[in-house]
Design a protein around this motif. Sequence first.
Motif, short mmCIF file in Angstrom:
data_model
loop_
_atom_site.label_atom_id
_atom_site.label_comp_id
_atom_site.label_asym_id
_atom_site.label_seq_id
_atom_site.Cartn_x
_atom_site.Cartn_y
_atom_site.Cartn_z
N LEU A 302 -14.45 14.23 -41.96
CA LEU A 302 -13.12 14.55 -41.44
C LEU A 302 -13.19 15.45 -40.20
N GLY A 303 -14.38 15.73 -39.76
CA GLY A 303 -14.53 16.53 -38.55
C GLY A 303 -14.11 15.75 -37.32
N GLU A 304 -13.85 16.44 -36.23
CA GLU A 304 -13.37 15.75 -35.02
C GLU A 304 -14.37 14.73 -34.51
N SER A 305 -15.68 14.99 -34.75
CA SER A 305 -16.70 14.08 -34.23
C SER A 305 -16.70 12.75 -34.98
N ALA A 306 -16.03 12.69 -36.12
CA ALA A 306 -15.98 11.44 -36.89
C ALA A 306 -15.03 10.42 -36.26
N PHE A 307 -14.25 10.87 -35.30
CA PHE A 307 -13.25 9.98 -34.70
C PHE A 307 -13.43 9.86 -33.20
N HIS A 308 -13.12 8.69 -32.70
CA HIS A 308 -13.16 8.47 -31.25
C HIS A 308 -11.72 8.36 -30.77
N GLN A 309 -11.24 9.42 -30.14
CA GLN A 309 -9.84 9.44 -29.70
C GLN A 309 -9.67 8.61 -28.43
N ILE A 310 -8.66 7.77 -28.44
CA ILE A 310 -8.32 6.98 -27.25
C ILE A 310 -6.97 7.50 -26.76
N GLY A 311 -6.82 7.56 -25.46
CA GLY A 311 -5.53 8.03 -24.92
C GLY A 311 -5.54 9.53 -24.77
N GLU A 312 -4.51 10.15 -25.26
CA GLU A 312 -4.37 11.60 -25.10
C GLU A 312 -5.35 12.34 -26.03
N PRO A 313 -5.96 13.42 -25.57
CA PRO A 313 -6.74 14.24 -26.50
C PRO A 313 -5.80 15.02 -27.43
N VAL A 314 -6.30 15.32 -28.62
CA VAL A 314 -5.47 16.03 -29.60
C VAL A 314 -4.92 17.33 -29.01
N ASN A 315 -5.77 18.07 -28.33
CA ASN A 315 -5.33 19.38 -27.80
C ASN A 315 -4.13 19.28 -26.86
N ALA A 316 -4.03 18.14 -26.19
CA ALA A 316 -2.95 17.99 -25.20
C ALA A 316 -1.59 17.75 -25.87
N VAL A 317 -1.63 17.29 -27.11
CA VAL A 317 -0.35 16.96 -27.77
C VAL A 317 -0.12 17.80 -29.02
N ARG A 318 -1.06 18.70 -29.32
CA ARG A 318 -0.92 19.49 -30.55
C ARG A 318 0.36 20.33 -30.51
N THR A 319 1.09 20.28 -31.61
CA THR A 319 2.30 21.10 -31.73
C THR A 319 2.45 21.47 -33.20
N ALA A 320 2.26 22.73 -33.50
CA ALA A 320 2.18 23.15 -34.91
C ALA A 320 3.51 22.89 -35.63
#
Lengths: 334, 283
Positions: A302-320
């Motif tokens: 479940l770590g971030e390295s287990a996934f290959h993000q396409i499009g926007e990076p998580v950090n750019a759209v993160r909203t708690a």
Amino acid sequence: MKTTRRQILGTAAAGVAAAGCGYSLSLLGKEQGGTPRRPPVSRIPSRVSIVRASGYTMDVYDAVYRTVAEHRLDVRGKRIVIKPNLVEFDPDTAINTNPLVVHAAFEAFRKLGAAEVKIAEGPGHRRATLDLADAAGYFATVPKFEDVFTDLNLDNVSKLVIPRPVSQLQSLYLPHTVLDCDLLVSVPKMKTHHWAGATLAMKNLFGLVPGGVYGWPKNVLHWAGIAESIVDLHYLFPRQFAIVDGIVGMEGNGPIQGTPKQAGVLVAGSDVAAVDATCCRIMGIDPKKIEYLRIARGEENLGESAFHQIGEPVNAVRTAFELIDPWRQTIRAV
Amino acid sequence: MTDWRYKQNRDGGWAYNQGCSWTEPTAFVLLAQIATKIDRPSFEAGMKFLRSTQRSDGGWSPHPEVTESTWVTALAALMPEEAIGADRVKQALEWLEGQTGRESTWSFEFQQWIHGIREKNPEGWPWFPNTAAWVIPTSLGILAFERGLTHGENRSLRGRVNQARQFLFARMCADGGWNHGANRALGRDGDSYPETTGIALLALHGASRAPMNINDAAAIERAKQAARRHLAVCKTAEGTAWLRMGLAAHGEVSPLQFPPVSRTTVDAALTAISSGFCNPLLS
């Protein structure tokens, strides 16, 4: 004559045909007898798309089509079932999956050559499913909605034995519409959940369980273990795709009494647990602390390295997303 | 007048929309015929279907593929004895007597006791065996047992009816109506629904005829107010029908000016029952 998935699974459940049984058990990712076994997680990182979408406009159609297309799904000639999340009558809140996203998915799969695309849902609280869909705007958005929609609460059912279940369920009656499909597309709303922490594509599968058999709510799943039942349902449908409606999600006391939360994203992929884990990160939730994700994939996957993000990076759209107690103290990503 | 034969399956039962016959729509169509007009061949075929689907344990399953008896047994127990058979009704009531919400079982209460919770839960009925009790199956259980009591006093049945009424009172929402039974979650009030408010009010019909304590009488008045509020805005056929039946059971007739669209066989049947000259769910 084409053999349907239901026939194959039904054969496995009855245990009468060795060949069919082997196929279906491999489909389920489990072996007969013994303790539950998690299907192997690929060492190739799962592709998860994050697409910005600022509102429910016609742009959603193009965004959903491009997202589905970039995952290169083989849907030509296939039977697709799109499963939204329909919960309550109130059209002015963020309870239900927005019909525009569902219709965009419907059109995308048709455009990609699917033989049949259906929309199907079995709400957990309200019995009047079509009235609920009407109030949620589905009749106004999806042309001839009644012709393409199946109420999973009232669909014909068959019993499936769950080999080596994670939950206390030994078997489950499931609707023919989903047992017969080639690809199940979970299209949930991005929401917090007062019992599960977050409700996304995997939890959305509770709506497959027929109210006509188990009642409203589907309490048999609660007694069997909510997180574990989510995982059992997830394992029963290995051919899935997920498109999470996070354009406006729900925070706080979800899945019903929360408040709308603008996240401005669509999140999609074939590895549904990976999609859910990515949504959690966007929501400011640690996916390793969501029990059903931990059971389904294992904390190590479940770590971030287990996934290959396409499009926007998580950090750019993160909203708690706001969390209620006790989740505020237990699942917030640090 | 609905032509029930039009949608009747060859086996005598009815589907929710199309496909296999299910117990719930079949039972409600038969009750609708009793409330309005009996189409004798259709009615007999429907009863034959119900008789043929009773399980060896005395209960009914919701669908031919389902191998467990469930809440729909209460619907079958509401059929006229002369039509379905007195023994079948007796067996159905016996099966229902053996069912209770899991939260009221000895083993659950013992687990709770170990954790320091000394709460006694009034017994209702679950949708599916070995799960919690909820408002709709409990309401139908009350109606079925009240029918059973018309054949003579029975302490056991009477006890379950009283318990089930207390279950309903305990699960009433803060707004005076009912949802499925989760009136509070995580310290927050749940909103009531029209259909559950209507059916609970109908099931409390008998309570209002018997001597009531002041709290229960006040609760029924609040429930009637909630039902009126729901009825003023309800757009579903099922909700409208149960609300009208619930209010009518407490002496309030609500004319149906704009009938909502019936989406399923059950919707159509409930609409017919709520507009019929008698309510066959009441005893």
